[in-house]
Design a protein around this motif. Structure first.
Motif, PDB file in Angstrom:
ATOM      1  N   SER A  67     -99.903   5.775  68.094  1.00 54.61           N
ATOM      2  CA  SER A  67     -99.016   6.785  67.531  1.00 54.61           C
ATOM      3  C   SER A  67     -97.754   6.787  68.375  1.00 54.61           C
ATOM      4  O   SER A  67     -97.806   6.553  69.578  1.00 54.61           O
ATOM      5  CB  SER A  67     -99.682   8.161  67.566  1.00 54.61           C
ATOM      6  OG  SER A  67     -98.780   9.160  67.122  1.00 54.61           O
ATOM      7  N   CYS A  68     -96.649   7.039  67.743  1.00 55.79           N
ATOM      8  CA  CYS A  68     -95.382   7.017  68.462  1.00 55.79           C
ATOM      9  C   CYS A  68     -94.473   8.107  67.913  1.00 55.79           C
ATOM     10  O   CYS A  68     -94.298   8.208  66.701  1.00 55.79           O
ATOM     11  CB  CYS A  68     -94.742   5.643  68.278  1.00 55.79           C
ATOM     12  SG  CYS A  68     -93.358   5.350  69.333  1.00 55.79           S
ATOM     13  N   GLY A  69     -93.933   8.921  68.815  1.00 60.32           N
ATOM     14  CA  GLY A  69     -93.009   9.961  68.384  1.00 60.32           C
ATOM     15  C   GLY A  69     -93.632  10.978  67.452  1.00 60.32           C
ATOM     16  O   GLY A  69     -92.962  11.536  66.603  1.00 60.32           O
ATOM     17  N   GLY A  70     -94.927  11.209  67.589  1.00 58.04           N
ATOM     18  CA  GLY A  70     -95.605  12.193  66.756  1.00 58.04           C
ATOM     19  C   GLY A  70     -96.034  11.676  65.388  1.00 58.04           C
ATOM     20  O   GLY A  70     -96.488  12.446  64.551  1.00 58.04           O
ATOM     21  N   THR A  71     -95.906  10.362  65.146  1.00 62.79           N
ATOM     22  CA  THR A  71     -96.340   9.811  63.859  1.00 62.79           C
ATOM     23  C   THR A  71     -97.861   9.896  63.744  1.00 62.79           C
ATOM     24  O   THR A  71     -98.558  10.077  64.738  1.00 62.79           O
ATOM     25  CB  THR A  71     -95.913   8.328  63.704  1.00 62.79           C
ATOM     26  OG1 THR A  71     -96.504   7.562  64.759  1.00 62.79           O
ATOM     27  CG2 THR A  71     -94.406   8.176  63.723  1.00 62.79           C
ATOM     28  N   ASP A  72     -98.366   9.748  62.532  1.00 65.87           N
ATOM     29  CA  ASP A  72     -99.809   9.726  62.320  1.00 65.87           C
ATOM     30  C   ASP A  72    -100.407   8.536  63.072  1.00 65.87           C
ATOM     31  O   ASP A  72     -99.759   7.514  63.282  1.00 65.87           O
ATOM     32  CB  ASP A  72    -100.138   9.587  60.827  1.00 65.87           C
ATOM     33  CG  ASP A  72     -99.800  10.842  60.041  1.00 65.87           C
ATOM     34  OD1 ASP A  72     -99.702  11.925  60.651  1.00 65.87           O
ATOM     35  OD2 ASP A  72     -99.629  10.728  58.817  1.00 65.87           O
ATOM     36  N   TRP A  73    -101.684   8.671  63.413  1.00 68.30           N
ATOM     37  CA  TRP A  73    -102.389   7.591  64.090  1.00 68.30           C
ATOM     38  C   TRP A  73    -102.540   6.412  63.142  1.00 68.30           C
ATOM     39  O   TRP A  73    -102.900   6.586  61.975  1.00 68.30           O
ATOM     40  CB  TRP A  73    -103.775   8.057  64.540  1.00 68.30           C
ATOM     41  CG  TRP A  73    -103.714   9.033  65.676  1.00 68.30           C
ATOM     42  CD1 TRP A  73    -103.871  10.385  65.612  1.00 68.30           C
ATOM     43  CD2 TRP A  73    -103.472   8.728  67.054  1.00 68.30           C
ATOM     44  NE1 TRP A  73    -103.736  10.941  66.861  1.00 68.30           N
ATOM     45  CE2 TRP A  73    -103.505   9.947  67.766  1.00 68.30           C
ATOM     46  CE3 TRP A  73    -103.241   7.542  67.752  1.00 68.30           C
ATOM     47  CZ2 TRP A  73    -103.303  10.008  69.143  1.00 68.30           C
ATOM     48  CZ3 TRP A  73    -103.042   7.611  69.119  1.00 68.30           C
ATOM     49  CH2 TRP A  73    -103.074   8.826  69.796  1.00 68.30           C
ATOM     50  N   GLN A  74    -102.292   5.210  63.650  1.00 70.04           N
ATOM     51  CA  GLN A  74    -102.437   3.994  62.852  1.00 70.04           C
ATOM     52  C   GLN A  74    -103.482   3.089  63.504  1.00 70.04           C
ATOM     53  O   GLN A  74    -103.407   2.802  64.694  1.00 70.04           O
ATOM     54  CB  GLN A  74    -101.105   3.269  62.734  1.00 70.04           C
ATOM     55  CG  GLN A  74    -100.096   4.071  61.943  1.00 70.04           C
ATOM     56  CD  GLN A  74     -98.790   3.315  61.755  1.00 70.04           C
ATOM     57  OE1 GLN A  74     -98.683   2.136  62.056  1.00 70.04           O
ATOM     58  NE2 GLN A  74     -97.791   4.008  61.229  1.00 70.04           N
ATOM     59  N   TYR A  75    -104.428   2.655  62.703  1.00 75.13           N
ATOM     60  CA  TYR A  75    -105.537   1.818  63.163  1.00 75.13           C
ATOM     61  C   TYR A  75    -105.048   0.426  63.538  1.00 75.13           C
ATOM     62  O   TYR A  75    -104.232  -0.168  62.841  1.00 75.13           O
ATOM     63  CB  TYR A  75    -106.572   1.719  62.031  1.00 75.13           C
ATOM     64  CG  TYR A  75    -107.733   0.821  62.333  1.00 75.13           C
ATOM     65  CD1 TYR A  75    -108.743   1.223  63.191  1.00 75.13           C
ATOM     66  CD2 TYR A  75    -107.818  -0.447  61.756  1.00 75.13           C
ATOM     67  CE1 TYR A  75    -109.821   0.389  63.456  1.00 75.13           C
ATOM     68  CE2 TYR A  75    -108.895  -1.280  62.012  1.00 75.13           C
ATOM     69  CZ  TYR A  75    -109.889  -0.855  62.866  1.00 75.13           C
ATOM     70  OH  TYR A  75    -110.946  -1.677  63.140  1.00 75.13           O
ATOM     71  N   ARG A  76    -105.575  -0.112  64.654  1.00 76.55           N
ATOM     72  CA  ARG A  76    -105.209  -1.461  65.089  1.00 76.55           C
ATOM     73  C   ARG A  76    -106.397  -2.399  65.223  1.00 76.55           C
ATOM     74  O   ARG A  76    -106.214  -3.605  65.239  1.00 76.55           O
ATOM     75  CB  ARG A  76    -104.451  -1.415  66.424  1.00 76.55           C
ATOM     76  CG  ARG A  76    -103.092  -0.762  66.329  1.00 76.55           C
ATOM     77  CD  ARG A  76    -102.187  -1.557  65.399  1.00 76.55           C
ATOM     78  NE  ARG A  76    -100.871  -0.967  65.276  1.00 76.55           N
ATOM     79  CZ  ARG A  76    -100.434  -0.336  64.210  1.00 76.55           C
ATOM     80  NH1 ARG A  76    -101.216  -0.192  63.159  1.00 76.55           N
ATOM     81  NH2 ARG A  76     -99.224   0.150  64.171  1.00 76.55           N
ATOM     82  N   GLY A  77    -107.617  -1.887  65.351  1.00 76.19           N
ATOM     83  CA  GLY A  77    -108.769  -2.768  65.469  1.00 76.19           C
ATOM     84  C   GLY A  77    -109.938  -2.059  66.120  1.00 76.19           C
ATOM     85  O   GLY A  77    -109.864  -0.872  66.434  1.00 76.19           O
TER      86      GLY A  77
END
Length: 190
Positions: A67-77
């Motif tokens: 997550s960056c700058g308060g964005t939603d969590w994004q799955y990476r693996g």
């Protein structure tokens, strides 16, 4: 030693799970800007590993999110007892967000293995789609030789210049540098 550890490839030392903020029994967060301190954009890959693979339930896995700058969590693996370590691209989300508002964060979550395997198949499907689009770009480049440089030998064979792959890759790199999303942009909406 905790259940897992992580490190940013080529940029940091191993970070034990005890150094992350545990926000629930199954979730941890690392504030990248406070802990690692470099420009988060320089952190291109994160390695996640199980410190003791036998300690994780065989029906569970660890998912890594960004997550960056308060964005939603994004799955990476994910990793599991069957695959106790792996390296994942961070691909930090960018939406013009101010880092001060939410920072750059890595999230680790213990989840049912079946759910994370489903997310993995979706993630791998996107990579397969990307590969298909690259192949289609190459095919279209080959078609461009149809103006006398390519001779059709039979219905399923083409003769092309010996350096066609080099020429295509140079053109591909140029397009990719100008517009990294040219292959992944949704063409159905056009």
């Amino acid at each position: 030693m905790g259940l897992f550890g992580l490190m940013f490839v080529g940029k940091s030392f191993p970070i034990d799970s005890g150094q992350l903020t545990q926000i629930s029994q199954t979730n941890w967060v690392l504030d990248v800007c406070q802990t690692v301190k470099p420009n988060y954009g320089d952190l291109k890959e994160v390695c996640l590993y199980l410190s003791a693979p036998q300690a994780l339930d065989p029906n569970a896995a660890l998912g890594v999110y960004v997550s960056c700058g308060g964005t939603d969590w994004q799955y990476r693996g994910c990793i599991s007892s069957g695959r106790p370590s792996d390296v994942f691209p961070t691909n930090w989300p960018t939406a013009g967000q101010d880092l001060v508002a939410g920072g750059a964060r890595i999230g680790i979550s213990v989840e049912p293995r079946a759910e994370l395997e489903q997310k993995e198949s979706t993630r791998l499907g996107k990579k397969e789609e990307f590969a298909k689009r690259v192949a289609l770009d190459l095919f279209r480049f080959l078609e461009s030789f149809n103006s006398g440089c390519v001779t059709q030998v039979t219905s399923d064979q083409l003769v092309v210049p010996a350096n066609f792959l080099d020429r295509w890759f140079t053109k591909f790199q140029s397009k990719f540098r100008r517009d990294p999303d040219f292959l992944t942009r949704d063409r159905d909406k056009a």
